[in-house]
Design a protein around this motif. Sequence first.
Motif, PDB file in Angstrom:
ATOM      1  N   ILE A  91       1.035  -1.228  -0.203  1.00 26.50           N
ATOM      2  CA  ILE A  91      -0.055  -0.141   0.000  1.00 26.50           C
ATOM      3  C   ILE A  91       0.951   1.112   0.012  1.00 26.50           C
ATOM      4  CG2 ILE A  91      -1.860   1.413   1.227  1.00 26.50           C
ATOM      5  CD1 ILE A  91      -2.694  -1.465   0.198  1.00 26.50           C
ATOM      6  N   TYR A  92       0.629   2.259  -0.888  1.00 26.72           N
ATOM      7  CA  TYR A  92       1.301   3.353  -1.088  1.00 26.72           C
ATOM      8  C   TYR A  92       0.441   4.440  -1.029  1.00 26.72           C
ATOM      9  CZ  TYR A  92       5.349   6.218  -2.476  1.00 26.72           C
ATOM     10  OH  TYR A  92       6.306   7.284  -2.754  1.00 26.72           O
ATOM     11  N   SER A  93       0.174   5.152   0.334  1.00 29.09           N
ATOM     12  CA  SER A  93      -0.862   6.020   0.538  1.00 29.09           C
ATOM     13  C   SER A  93      -0.384   7.347   1.016  1.00 29.09           C
ATOM     14  CB  SER A  93      -2.104   5.514   1.028  1.00 29.09           C
ATOM     15  OG  SER A  93      -3.100   6.511   1.382  1.00 29.09           O
ATOM     16  N   ASP A  94      -0.796   8.597   0.571  1.00 28.35           N
ATOM     17  CA  ASP A  94      -0.519   9.711   1.133  1.00 28.35           C
ATOM     18  C   ASP A  94      -1.084   9.817   2.815  1.00 28.35           C
ATOM     19  OD1 ASP A  94       1.210  10.762  -0.561  1.00 28.35           O
ATOM     20  OD2 ASP A  94      -0.585  11.555  -1.820  1.00 28.35           O
ATOM     21  N   SER A  95      -2.310   8.983   2.937  1.00 29.15           N
ATOM     22  CA  SER A  95      -3.493   9.001   3.850  1.00 29.15           C
ATOM     23  C   SER A  95      -2.705   8.236   4.887  1.00 29.15           C
ATOM     24  CB  SER A  95      -4.430   8.343   3.652  1.00 29.15           C
ATOM     25  OG  SER A  95      -5.517   8.050   4.717  1.00 29.15           O
TER      26      SER A  95
END
Length: 126
Positions: A91-95
């Motif tokens: 998972i690669y998220s800004d959140s």
Amino acid sequence: MAKIVVYEDGYMDLIDRYAHLTKEHDIHVRHPTHHIEFERPERYRQHGFNPDNFKAFGNPKEDDADLYFLDGLRGLCFQFATELPKDKTFIYSDSREIEDEARKIGLNVVGYRRIEVIVKETLEKK
């Protein structure tokens, strides 16, 4: 050369995070249906992407890849991640909330790691 499938809904994130991988790897992009930023995948060619490898979200089990990177997709990433091989999915998220939830349920998170390192380490395990 690895086959890497990227689930992404943002033009800039796709380019910023993955364009540098296109020289050494076969990058396939999965995106939301009828998303304005992906209606003309030809414009991604200048960043090294092959527009023939772009398609709308579908059944994740139909994609056989060496690695999978999923944007947070406003929480939709969890639906896809549960259908993909856990050891090859990140998972690669800004959140921060999505990253925390991913860790809590045992998913891999890119976090502050460099994608190149993740790709190298994961491929060496094969």
